[in-house]
Design a protein around this motif. Structure first.
Motif, mmCIF file in Angstrom:
data_model
loop_
_atom_site.group_PDB
_atom_site.id
_atom_site.type_symbol
_atom_site.label_atom_id
_atom_site.label_comp_id
_atom_site.label_asym_id
_atom_site.label_seq_id
_atom_site.Cartn_x
_atom_site.Cartn_y
_atom_site.Cartn_z
ATOM 1 N N SER A 159 0.823 -1.213 0.000
ATOM 2 C CA SER A 159 0.000 0.000 0.000
ATOM 3 C C SER A 159 0.854 1.260 0.000
ATOM 4 C CB SER A 159 -0.917 0.016 1.230
ATOM 5 O OG SER A 159 -1.861 -1.018 1.183
ATOM 6 N N ASP A 163 0.973 4.071 -2.828
ATOM 7 C CA ASP A 163 0.596 5.439 -2.478
ATOM 8 C C ASP A 163 1.711 6.436 -2.782
ATOM 9 O OD1 ASP A 163 -1.870 4.569 -1.653
ATOM 10 O OD2 ASP A 163 -1.513 4.852 0.493
ATOM 11 N N LEU A 201 -5.956 5.857 -3.576
ATOM 12 C CA LEU A 201 -4.958 5.688 -2.529
ATOM 13 C C LEU A 201 -5.450 4.681 -1.492
ATOM 14 C CD1 LEU A 201 -4.061 9.457 -2.143
ATOM 15 C CD2 LEU A 201 -2.644 7.696 -3.228
ATOM 16 N N ALA A 206 -1.837 8.825 3.230
ATOM 17 C CA ALA A 206 -1.597 9.279 1.861
ATOM 18 C C ALA A 206 -2.716 10.182 1.374
ATOM 19 C CB ALA A 206 -1.450 8.076 0.934
#
Length: 229
Positions: A159, A163, A201, A206
């Motif tokens: 992730s 991001d 995102l 983020a």
């Protein structure tokens, strides 16, 4: 693209204040590159000169490091090498076809997949040459192979890589770069970028960073700011 100024043009105060600055240690954004990440960068950078991916990767590294600081549960020994290596595969796609892969109104998913597969192979080779931890290497390669095409994240580490990659687009460097990719005004580029970032995102961190970057980017083309010259 011009490098941001590293030295002042003048000293309007007329006095030296450098002796009164606090210690840089612990001040966000001043840490620079970790030595182990610089070793990855030195082997990766020759694969990053296509489409301005060298600058993109450098700024994305800074964003990834900030995200890691705010997510201490993430493994920065995965996230930071992965962000350096994620776009190396574009070096094995014909340069004249690279922007076709992501252009508005079109796109070449086959080329996106190709750059991911090639990047995964490059990442595996570089990390093996550096004697990187095998377990972390496996995770990094998996992250690189699918960082654009895979709609879901494999983990927090994945992730943060995804991001940081997207957040770059909202930086001043990202906006300038994308304007010239597609011949867009700053306002047009920000519309395109926003449509491809905010709703894509994975972390609240983020999303907050994206709002802040977009706020600054939007002012750059506001008539009140433009009138200041």
């Amino acid at each position: 693209m011009a490098l941001p100024r590293l030295h002042p043009i003048t000293n309007q105060l007329g006095k030296d204040v450098t002796g009164h600055l606090p210690d840089a240690a612990g001040v966000p954004g001043t840490a620079g590159w970790r030595a182990e990440d610089d070793a990855v960068w030195r082997l990766a950078v020759d694969h990053l000169h296509v489409r301005g991916n060298d600058g993109h990767t450098a700024y994305s590294y800074g964003l990834a490091r900030a995200l890691c600081d705010l997510h201490p549960e993430a493994d920065r020994d995965v996230v930071l090498p992965a962000i350096i290596l994620h776009d190396t595969g574009w070096s094995r796609v014909p340069e004249e076809e690279v922007l076709e892969a992501i252009r508005p109104g079109g796109g070449r998913p086959d080329l996106v997949l190709r750059h991911e597969k090639e990047g995964a192979a490059i990442a595996a080779d570089i990390l093996a040459r550096l004697g990187h931890d095998p377990v972390r290497t496996t995770e990094i390669v998996e992250i690189v192979d699918g960082h654009d095409s895979r709609p879901a994240a494999l983990s927090l580490n994945d992730s943060l890589v995804k991001d940081a990659d997207k957040l770059w687009r909202l930086t001043p460097h990202g906006v300038d770069t994308i304007m010239d990719w597609f011949g867009l005004t700053r306002e047009q580029a920000l519309v395109l970028i926003g449509s491809r970032v905010h709703d894509h995102l994975f972390t609240d961190t983020a999303r907050a960073m994206a709002r802040a970057l977009a706020a600054v980017a939007g002012i750059d083309s506001a008539p009140q700011r433009v009138a200041l010259g």
